[in-house]
Design a protein around this motif. Sequence first.
Motif, short mmCIF file in Angstrom:
data_model
loop_
_atom_site.label_atom_id
_atom_site.label_comp_id
_atom_site.label_asym_id
_atom_site.label_seq_id
_atom_site.Cartn_x
_atom_site.Cartn_y
_atom_site.Cartn_z
N UNK A 56 17.04 23.47 11.86
CA UNK A 56 17.58 24.18 10.71
C UNK A 56 16.62 25.21 10.13
N UNK A 57 15.32 24.96 10.22
CA UNK A 57 14.33 25.93 9.74
C UNK A 57 14.27 27.11 10.69
N UNK A 58 14.36 26.86 12.00
CA UNK A 58 14.36 27.95 13.00
C UNK A 58 15.57 28.85 12.81
N UNK A 59 16.66 28.29 12.29
CA UNK A 59 17.87 29.06 12.05
C UNK A 59 17.87 29.75 10.69
N UNK A 60 16.75 29.66 9.95
CA UNK A 60 16.64 30.34 8.67
C UNK A 60 16.73 29.44 7.46
N UNK A 61 16.85 28.14 7.65
CA UNK A 61 16.93 27.21 6.53
C UNK A 61 15.57 26.97 5.90
N UNK A 62 15.57 26.26 4.80
CA UNK A 62 14.34 25.96 4.06
C UNK A 62 14.14 24.45 4.03
N UNK A 63 12.95 24.01 4.41
CA UNK A 63 12.59 22.60 4.38
C UNK A 63 12.12 22.24 2.98
N UNK A 64 12.75 21.26 2.37
CA UNK A 64 12.36 20.77 1.06
C UNK A 64 11.94 19.32 1.19
N UNK A 65 10.63 19.08 1.13
CA UNK A 65 10.14 17.71 1.23
C UNK A 65 10.07 17.13 -0.17
N UNK A 66 10.82 16.06 -0.40
CA UNK A 66 10.92 15.47 -1.73
C UNK A 66 9.95 14.32 -1.93
N UNK A 67 9.57 13.64 -0.85
CA UNK A 67 8.59 12.56 -0.92
C UNK A 67 7.45 12.85 0.04
N UNK A 68 6.23 12.62 -0.40
CA UNK A 68 5.07 12.80 0.48
C UNK A 68 4.42 11.47 0.81
N UNK A 69 4.79 10.41 0.08
CA UNK A 69 4.26 9.07 0.34
C UNK A 69 5.38 8.05 0.14
N UNK A 70 5.19 6.87 0.72
CA UNK A 70 6.08 5.74 0.48
C UNK A 70 5.24 4.49 0.28
N UNK A 71 5.77 3.56 -0.51
CA UNK A 71 5.10 2.27 -0.71
C UNK A 71 5.63 1.32 0.36
N UNK A 72 4.70 0.71 1.11
CA UNK A 72 5.10 -0.22 2.17
C UNK A 72 4.43 -1.56 1.97
N UNK A 73 5.02 -2.57 2.60
CA UNK A 73 4.43 -3.90 2.63
C UNK A 73 4.19 -4.22 4.10
N UNK A 74 2.95 -4.66 4.41
CA UNK A 74 2.60 -4.94 5.79
C UNK A 74 1.39 -5.87 5.84
N UNK A 75 1.11 -6.45 7.01
CA UNK A 75 -0.11 -7.24 7.15
C UNK A 75 -1.33 -6.35 6.96
N UNK A 76 -2.42 -6.87 6.39
CA UNK A 76 -3.61 -6.04 6.12
C UNK A 76 -4.17 -5.36 7.36
N UNK A 77 -4.03 -5.97 8.52
CA UNK A 77 -4.60 -5.36 9.72
C UNK A 77 -3.66 -4.36 10.39
N UNK A 78 -2.49 -4.10 9.79
CA UNK A 78 -1.54 -3.15 10.37
C UNK A 78 -1.22 -2.00 9.42
N UNK A 133 0.84 -1.19 0.00
CA UNK A 133 0.00 0.00 0.00
C UNK A 133 0.88 1.24 0.00
N UNK A 134 0.30 2.36 -0.39
CA UNK A 134 1.00 3.65 -0.36
C UNK A 134 0.51 4.41 0.86
N UNK A 135 1.48 4.86 1.68
CA UNK A 135 1.15 5.53 2.93
C UNK A 135 1.72 6.94 2.92
#
Length: 183
Positions: free
Chosen positions: A116-138, A104-106
């Motif tokens: 680093x953001x508090x010190x003036x840096x910029x947050x660059x999020x490159x991934x917003x989801x990941x594909x995982x493998x897990x039991x259906x109930x988890x 599934x994609x989570x």
Amino acid sequence: MNVTVECQKRPEGSKPRALRRSGLIPTVLYGHNGAESVSLTMTAKAAEDLLKTASVNNTLIELSIPDISWNGPVLLREIQSHPWKNSLYHLSFFSVASQNKVEVVVPLKLVGEAVGVKQGGILQQRLTTVKVQCPPDKIPETIDIDISNLEQGKMLYIYELVLPEGIEVMDEPKLSVLAITSK
């Protein structure tokens, strides 16, 4: 989150447009009996309520079909809708009752504020989801990432994610999830 839905067997020879006009949404169930699929219907109201709480390939749904005496856990695999009218055309379910693990994609959820953001840096999020493998109930709703200790010039990779027990990321471990860059 556990959602319960009831569907009825689709009448032989029924046309999808006629079903939608009468307030029913055509659906299909795959994987409940090998490669066999079964055509179903559900009320438009039930389908709309389902879509308010469930997401594609992420929410475990308890599906009940009284007509064929079947019930079990499923994932919503596909939603077909009109491109601009936002009216539902079709839903597809996939049975995970016989599956030990599912892919599934989570979504990734950032927690905290990076140093680093508090010190003036910029947050660059490159991934917003990941594909995982897990039991259906988890199946997790999100994977939380604590970013509060990240400093400028630092990157976070998939292999560094803290995952709940029984969950394995299927994406490339060396992919960058996010970075804190200087201005």
